[in-house]
Design a protein around this motif. Structure first.
Motif, short mmCIF file in Angstrom:
data_model
loop_
_atom_site.label_atom_id
_atom_site.label_comp_id
_atom_site.label_asym_id
_atom_site.label_seq_id
_atom_site.Cartn_x
_atom_site.Cartn_y
_atom_site.Cartn_z
N VAL A 91 -16.19 -14.19 33.30
CA VAL A 91 -15.46 -13.86 32.07
C VAL A 91 -15.05 -15.18 31.41
O VAL A 91 -14.32 -15.97 32.01
N PRO A 92 -15.55 -15.44 30.19
CA PRO A 92 -15.36 -16.77 29.59
C PRO A 92 -13.91 -17.14 29.30
O PRO A 92 -13.55 -18.31 29.30
N GLU A 93 -13.06 -16.13 29.07
CA GLU A 93 -11.66 -16.43 28.71
C GLU A 93 -10.80 -16.75 29.93
O GLU A 93 -9.69 -17.23 29.78
N LEU A 94 -11.31 -16.48 31.12
CA LEU A 94 -10.52 -16.69 32.33
C LEU A 94 -10.92 -17.97 33.05
O LEU A 94 -12.06 -18.43 32.93
N THR A 95 -9.98 -18.54 33.82
CA THR A 95 -10.32 -19.71 34.63
C THR A 95 -11.18 -19.26 35.81
O THR A 95 -11.28 -18.06 36.09
N GLU A 98 -9.11 -17.26 38.22
CA GLU A 98 -8.82 -15.90 37.72
C GLU A 98 -10.05 -15.00 37.82
O GLU A 98 -9.95 -13.81 38.09
N ASN A 99 -11.22 -15.59 37.59
CA ASN A 99 -12.45 -14.83 37.70
C ASN A 99 -12.66 -14.28 39.11
O ASN A 99 -13.19 -13.20 39.29
N ARG A 134 -12.24 -23.24 32.68
CA ARG A 134 -12.95 -22.06 32.19
C ARG A 134 -14.45 -22.28 32.33
O ARG A 134 -14.91 -23.43 32.37
#
Lengths: 241, 174
Positions: A91-95, A98-99, A134
């Motif tokens: 997921v590009p918006e998450l670090t 977080e991914n 990210r």
């Protein structure tokens, strides 16, 4: 553990699977190979419950997978399967961290436990330094190692990998494959790798060869050349089970 | 490849005796066919005759007495010349794999079944090499890389051959 019986699937007028059957045992590491358009990715997607075949059966641990409704399949996938794609698909918006954490939270694990698992997997794959970055800030090799950490953190029983090294140079690819296969063997998970690269296929105990939507070799462990087992045994003997 | 030049390379570090040279050759070129002692001594004789090495004495370390060989000035020049040369890309297709496929087609049979079996054999060897890489020394890893990439090239040729096979068959049938 995983079984496909005479699967058929077409996309428009193109037949992707034309009666493909295969059996994969628990803890086996198999490579699904074949020329472009031979149906290898479609077979993987059917086995992983991502798409449904038009005809035939898919069984996981003795249960039909293809007849489950969308919700039940999603749940079964989340609890038992991990997937690594060619381009990571993070997921590009998450670090990076977080991914890895996100699917664990979705799976019902506590926040603290999820974070701990994510950190230890990122550490193990040598991308702990990238935890706060990210996806756009990571190299191809780092991306794939994060994707492998994400797939393995939930301790799946089966890991599906679709051309996991397809976007990497040969040394970065070697590293990703080494970690993927090593982690799968350690946790006794079954690993199914789709690849057109023979050097990637050589990490597996067995090759399942596809041609024109059918399995032409290695449909079962007995026909696949090398028996499942430790890499040492598989390498030394090359004996059929 | 010239064994003489490899021995000269090993001697460029310091003088050594024949047994040492055999051991070091096998260790540093782990993927290569191990040298026979006879080969080492015959090569050393030739190198000495050509003035590339000379006998500098004998060594005895608990075992039998051994002749120590050293590289000469001429030997170093010859080694440098060899290292500066390139290996000529092979001018002919000499693979028995290629010959089998063509002959199978000529004989009216099918090469397809042969190619599939050859593929399985190559892949089995690639699995052995891949497993060996996990715990090998740097030289062993390099040797395995070399072997793996050549086997992979064969396999890719086999795949192309399988795809072209119908074309080939049509040609001989016509």
């Amino acid at each position: 553990m995983l079984e496909a019986r005479t699967l058929r699937k077409s996309f428009g007028r193109t037949t992707a699977l034309d009666g493909a059957s295969v059996e994969i045992g628990e803890g086996e590491v198999v490579a699904v190979t074949g020329p472009s358009g031979s149906g290898k990715s479609t077979l993987l997607h059917c086995l992983a419950g991502i798409i449904r075949p038009e005809a035939g059966e898919v069984l996981f641990a003795g249960r039909r997978l293809d007849t489950l409704d969308e919700d039940a399949r999603t749940r079964l996938r989340r609890e038992n399967f991990g997937v690594v794609f060619q381009f990571g698909e993070l997921v590009p918006e998450l670090t990076a961290e977080e991914n890895v954490v996100l699917p664990l939270l979705f799976g019902g694990r506590g926040r603290r436990e999820s974070l701990q698992a994510a950190r230890s997997w990122l550490e193990r794959l040598d991308v702990a330094d990238c935890a706060g970055q990210r996806p756009a800030e990571l190299s191809g090799g780092q991306l794939q190692r994060v994707a492998v950490a994400r797939a393995l953190a939930a301790e799946p029983r089966v890991i599906f990998a679709d051309e996991p090294t397809g976007a990497l140079d040969s040394l970065a690819g070697e590293r990703v494959m080494g970690e993927l296969v090593g982690a799968a063997r350690e946790s006794r998970a079954t690993l199914v790798v789709v690849t057109h690269d023979n050097r990637v296929a050589a990490y597996a105990d067995r090759e399942i060869a596809l041609r024109d939507g059918r399995v032409v070799a290695g449909a079962t462990a007995a026909t696949g050349g090398t028996a499942a087992g430790t890499p040492g045994e598989a390498a030394a003997g090359g004996v059929s089970r | 490849m010239s064994i003489g030049h490899v021995l000269l390379g090993l001697l460029s570090e310091r003088p050594k005796h024949g047994y040492e040279l055999k051991k070091e050759h096998d260790q540093r070129l782990p993927g290569a066919k191990p040298l026979a002692y006879g080969q080492v001594y015959a090569t050393l004789q030739r190198l000495e005759r050509d003035g590339f090495t000379e006998v500098t004495g004998t060594a005895q370390e608990g075992g039998p007495e051994r002749t120590v060989h050293a590289i000469t000035e001429a030997g170093r020049t010859e080694l440098d010349r060899w290292l500066a040369e390139i290996e000529a890309p092979a001018p002919y297709v000499a693979s028995p794999l290629f010959a089998r496929v063509v002959v199978a087609t000529l004989a009216g049979g099918t090469a397809e079944e042969y190619l599939l079996r050859q593929r399985a054999a190559h892949l089995t060897r690639m699995r052995e090499l891949t497993a060996r890489k996990a715990s090998g020394s740097p030289a062993q890893v390099l040797a395995a890389d070399y072997a793996l990439q050549h086997l992979d090239a064969d396999l890719r040729w086999i795949e192309t051959a399988l795809e072209r096979h119908t074309v080939l068959k049509g040609e001989t049938d016509a």
